[in-house]
Motif scaffolding. Structure first.
Motif, short mmCIF file in Angstrom:
data_model
loop_
_atom_site.label_atom_id
_atom_site.label_comp_id
_atom_site.label_asym_id
_atom_site.label_seq_id
_atom_site.Cartn_x
_atom_site.Cartn_y
_atom_site.Cartn_z
N UNK A 216 -31.28 -51.04 -55.94
CA UNK A 216 -32.38 -50.50 -55.15
C UNK A 216 -32.70 -49.11 -55.66
N UNK A 217 -33.93 -48.70 -55.48
CA UNK A 217 -34.36 -47.36 -55.85
C UNK A 217 -35.11 -46.73 -54.70
N UNK A 218 -35.01 -45.41 -54.61
CA UNK A 218 -35.75 -44.68 -53.59
C UNK A 218 -35.93 -43.25 -54.07
N UNK A 219 -37.05 -42.65 -53.72
CA UNK A 219 -37.28 -41.25 -54.04
C UNK A 219 -36.88 -40.39 -52.85
N UNK A 220 -35.93 -39.51 -53.07
CA UNK A 220 -35.46 -38.59 -52.04
C UNK A 220 -36.11 -37.23 -52.25
N UNK A 221 -36.60 -36.65 -51.18
CA UNK A 221 -37.22 -35.32 -51.23
C UNK A 221 -36.62 -34.44 -50.14
N UNK A 222 -36.20 -33.26 -50.54
CA UNK A 222 -35.74 -32.27 -49.57
C UNK A 222 -36.98 -31.59 -49.00
N UNK A 223 -37.30 -31.94 -47.77
CA UNK A 223 -38.52 -31.42 -47.13
C UNK A 223 -38.27 -30.19 -46.28
N UNK A 224 -37.04 -29.67 -46.32
CA UNK A 224 -36.72 -28.49 -45.53
C UNK A 224 -36.72 -27.22 -46.35
N UNK B 119 -28.59 -29.09 -42.45
CA UNK B 119 -29.44 -27.99 -42.02
C UNK B 119 -30.82 -28.06 -42.67
N UNK B 120 -31.09 -29.19 -43.32
CA UNK B 120 -32.42 -29.40 -43.88
C UNK B 120 -32.85 -30.82 -43.53
N UNK B 121 -33.97 -31.27 -44.07
CA UNK B 121 -34.48 -32.62 -43.78
C UNK B 121 -34.79 -33.31 -45.10
N UNK B 122 -34.70 -34.64 -45.07
CA UNK B 122 -34.93 -35.44 -46.26
C UNK B 122 -35.91 -36.56 -45.96
N UNK B 123 -36.74 -36.83 -46.94
CA UNK B 123 -37.72 -37.90 -46.83
C UNK B 123 -37.36 -38.99 -47.84
N UNK B 124 -37.45 -40.26 -47.39
CA UNK B 124 -37.21 -41.42 -48.25
C UNK B 124 -38.58 -42.04 -48.57
N UNK B 125 -38.91 -42.14 -49.86
CA UNK B 125 -40.22 -42.68 -50.24
C UNK B 125 -40.06 -43.77 -51.30
N UNK B 126 -41.00 -44.70 -51.26
CA UNK B 126 -41.14 -45.78 -52.23
C UNK B 126 -39.84 -46.52 -52.50
N UNK B 127 -39.17 -47.04 -51.44
CA UNK B 127 -37.98 -47.86 -51.67
C UNK B 127 -38.36 -49.16 -52.36
N UNK B 128 -37.54 -49.60 -53.29
CA UNK B 128 -37.75 -50.88 -53.96
C UNK B 128 -36.40 -51.55 -54.19
#
Length: 769
Positions: free
Chosen positions: A665-673, A647-656
């Motif tokens: 692997x690393x990634x920054x997850x952000x709850x954008x909802x 019921x929300x949205x997530x953004x994946x940023x700066x995968x390495x």
């Protein structure tokens, strides 16, 4: 459980008004030793191996053999069932003295202080098939293992196992026939609801943790069905043909990981053949892989009725024959006395059995009937599994969660006014606390008695309780036109569809029965804000998908399934489950569009009826199970493995990505909802020239606006492949294609990563607890 099915078939059961309680309430628990000097194996300071060795040395040959021959734990006379002349005299008996009424039983050895072995089914709780083995005995009905796998939550899996183990122990059982590890190769398989999906890493970790949880409670858990028991059609006779490397990289890998995590006390070998040899007579599976390579210290029991020989089975590594009408181990003592079977072989099996009982504390903390059970706490765990395992497949126009402006809601079909499916049919059947009912449409006699049960946790009532401001009406869905007319007047229509699966029965197709697909289509045509809630143990076809606004895959939601569904629909909780198996767009996409050996006229409960002629089951997909097969064939599924909405949205940023001697692997997850939610970030990798495989994941809960840098580490076993020439595991050197995704086909970051070659690949180490 084949024997139980044969017994039922021979009696032509109908459900009597009252079934007599199983005779014998003595659990076989015996008093502790009065002196450790008299019974040194009772010294808890010694290792389980040493304690088992000492105990076996004190046993007679008869006592050792008794551990290798399970009796059935109930008797037909004690069940109050009329017995026709077709029932053999050996089955015309009461429940054995000391048995509790269950799948299997071995009497206690009082002089040695060893308790009786009381075995019960199965994976979703303490089983009580048909509710007649132990009249009135109920247990917490956990959601299907697919729901547990869909949570991608290993901690929750451990809790689930502890619920099962605690209730088994409190009811007097010390062996739980749980731990279904078989991978989903056939999405119409009638027992998939007992298993944890199509991926070896996910299935191995989830089931391994449930095994560990059960054994935390001083109850032995099995792992089963070893191996390639991937369909119910012809399960007693088919020969699964597969390349050794493909077998090791798929089903055996799942078992290996499950054993590493759970260290099960027993392994149940399967009915079917594997490459020409019955699972319970396979030296490759039992002695070579399990006992030699994995250094497995526990015992191998057969599935019920799966033994076809004495000496070949013993030579292959079988330790215990489970009950069957033709007991091959009945001549074991004579074979030992004649010198044809070494006495040391019997002692080894007895030692392995006792070793597992000592290891989990089944001797030192013996199970006994009448123990305390915290029903509310266990129901809360069941509810969490349902909440975290249900998968939101579609949600157009924000129809879910139900808006406060939705003042008239129509609930249709699926017995939603009464309850939810508590589990599939067969030996794993649990009679849920609070009562149950069955949908017996089109079934009678044995078939009606064995119909999967529904628990009395009504989604309709739970929804009405959570939305007292709304006018919530119900229609049973028996007349699609009437239901559609009612839906047309509503703000939202919610259609429940159910498809019970059963042991012994594969589904003919992926459609719903009783016209439920037509019902959903009619309601969706009348109201574009139609939500479909699916209670199934497998994928379904969904020919109405484009017309519905939302689809919630609820699996079999168990003890508090109605409340869990209502919480998700109203937004009290947010969906967080991900698919543990691929939902195909059609059966034509599958490795076997038609189920080998399938004959719809022969579908009978527990696989009874006319025997199926032996046939080959060619595993042409090899290790490319599920989503890997879809990648290999470049086919687009309806819903991919790992898929699920929130019921929300997530953004994946700066995968390495980082390679070398492994993969991270690393990634920054952000709850954008605007709502809290859970994201399951998945790491996939493909060795050079191979398909991608899930090698790790992270289940992350984030508040609105919250960000977190997440590290994903690949399990080194998933980076390796079987080297047929070297007869061992090897990690190919070179560039691996790796990606982070929301599912097997939703890529959020990708890279070519150089990883070094090695033959020194860490494997699962099965050791003592």
């Amino acid at each position: 459980m084949k024997l139980l099915g044969l017994l039922m078939a021979s009696t032509l059961l109908t459900a009597p008004a009252g079934l007599a309680a199983a005779a014998g309430t003595d659990s076989g628990v015996v008093a502790a030793a009065t002196s450790q000097a008299d019974r040194p194996w009772m010294n808890t300071a010694l290792s389980p191996d040493e304690r088992a060795r000492l105990a076996v040395e004190a046993m007679t040959l008869d006592e050792q053999i008794s551990l290798m021959r399970t009796q059935i734990g109930f008797g037909l006379l004690s069940l109050g069932i009329p017995l026709p002349d077709s029932v053999p005299e050996t089955m015309r008996k009461h429940t054995p003295e000391g048995a509790l009424g269950s799948a299997g039983f071995i009497p206690a050895v009082p002089r040695l202080g060893l308790p009786a072995i009381q075995m019960t089914d199965a994976s979703l709780g303490v089983g009580n098939l048909g509710g007649f083995l132990r009249r009135g005995d109920e247990a917490t009905a956990l959601p299907s293992s697919l729901a547990l796998a869909g949570s991608f939550n290993t901690d929750l899996a451990r809790q689930a196992g502890r619920v099962v183990g605690a209730e088994a122990h409190a009811k007097g059982f010390n062996v739980q026939l749980a731990g279904g590890v078989n991978l989903t190769r056939e999405p119409r398989n009638g027992r998939n609801f007992e298993y944890a999906g199509e991926d070896p890493l996910l299935a191995g970790l989830i089931i391994g943790e449930t095994i560990a949880g059960i054994q935390d409670q001083h109850v032995v858990s099995t792992s089963k069905h070893y191996a390639l028991n991937s369909q119910e059609t012809g399960r007693f006779v088919y020969d699964a043909r597969i390349d050794e490397g493909a077998l090791r990289e798929s089903d055996l890998l799942a078992f290996e990981i499950a054993h590493d995590r759970g260290q099960p006390g027993a392994v149940m070998c399967a009915y079917n053949r594997i490459n020409g040899v019955y699972g319970c007579e396979s030296p490759f599976l039992l002695n070579q892989v399990l006992k030699s390579e994995w250094k497995y210290p526990g015992w191998v029991m057969s599935d019920w009725g799966a033994v076809h020989s004495l000496t070949p089975a013993l030579d292959a590594g079988l330790d215990q024959e489970s009950p069957q009408d033709d007991p091959h181990f009945s001549t074991l003592k004579a074979e030992v006395e004649a010198g044809r079977v070494p006495a040391s072989r019997v002692a080894e099996s007895a030692r392995r059995i006792l070793r597992s009982l000592f290891a989990v504390g089944a001797v030192d903390s013996p199970a006994a009937p009448g123990g305390a059970i915290d029903k509310d706490a266990h129901a809360a765990v069941a509810e969490q599994i349902a909440l975290q395992g249900m998968v939101l497949l579609k949600n157009e126009g924000g129809v879910l969660p139900l808006a406060a402006t939705a003042k008239k809601i129509v609930v249709i079909g699926g017995f939603a006014d009464r309850g939810v499916i508590a589990g599939g049919g067969g030996s794993s059947q649990v009679m849920p606390y609070g009562g149950s009912f069955r949908d017996t449409r089109g079934r009678e006699g044995v078939a009606a008695l064995l119909t999967p049960v529904y628990g009395l946790d009504s989604p309709l009532k739970a929804l009405q309780a959570r939305r007292p401001d709304a006018d919530i009406q119900f229609d049973d869905g028996s007349d699609p036109a009437r239901a559609a007319a009612l839906a047309r007047t509503a703000d939202v229509a919610i259609v429940f569809a159910t498809r019970p699966e059963e042991e012994g029965l594969d589904a003919e197709n992926l459609l719903f029965d009783h016209g439920q697909d037509d019902l959903i289509a009619a309601v969706a045509a009348a109201n574009p804000r139609t939500v479909a809630v699916l209670e199934t143990g497998n994928p379904t076809a969904m020919p109405w998908l484009s017309r519905t606004a939302a689809v919630l895959q609820a699996w079999y939601p168990g003890q508090r399934g109605g409340q869990a569904i209502a919480r998700l629909l109203t937004g009290d909780a947010s969906p967080s489950g991900r698919l543990p198996m691929t939902f195909p767009a059609s059966v034509q996409q599958l490795p076997r569009p038609e189920i080998p050996g399938f004959d719809p006229s022969m579908r009978t409960p527990l696989g009874l009826g006319k025997p199926v002629e032996p046939f080959n089951l060619d595993i042409n997909e090899g290790s490319d199970v599920g989503y890997r097969w879809f990648e290999r064939t470049d086919a687009k599924p309806m819903f991919a493995f790992g898929y699920g909405l929130t019921y929300t949205t997530f953004d994946y940023r700066r995968p390495s990505f980082r390679g070398g001697d492994g993969l991270t692997a690393e990634v920054t997850l952000t709850n954008t909802g605007s709502r809290p939610g859970v994201e399951v970030a998945q790491l996939y990798a493909a060795p050079p020239g191979r398909t991608h495989r899930l090698v790790g994941w992270a289940r992350v809960e984030l508040q609105p606006g919250e960000s977190r840098r997440v590290t994903l580490s690949a399990d080194p076993r998933l980076l390796a492949s079987w080297d047929a020439e070297a007869k061992g595991w090897r990690r190919a050197g070179g560039r691996f294609d790796a990606y982070i995704g929301r599912s097997a086909e939703q890529v959020e970051g990708r890279a070519q990563v150089r990883i070094g070659a090695t033959a020194d690949v860490p494997r699962a180490l099965v050791g003592g607890r």
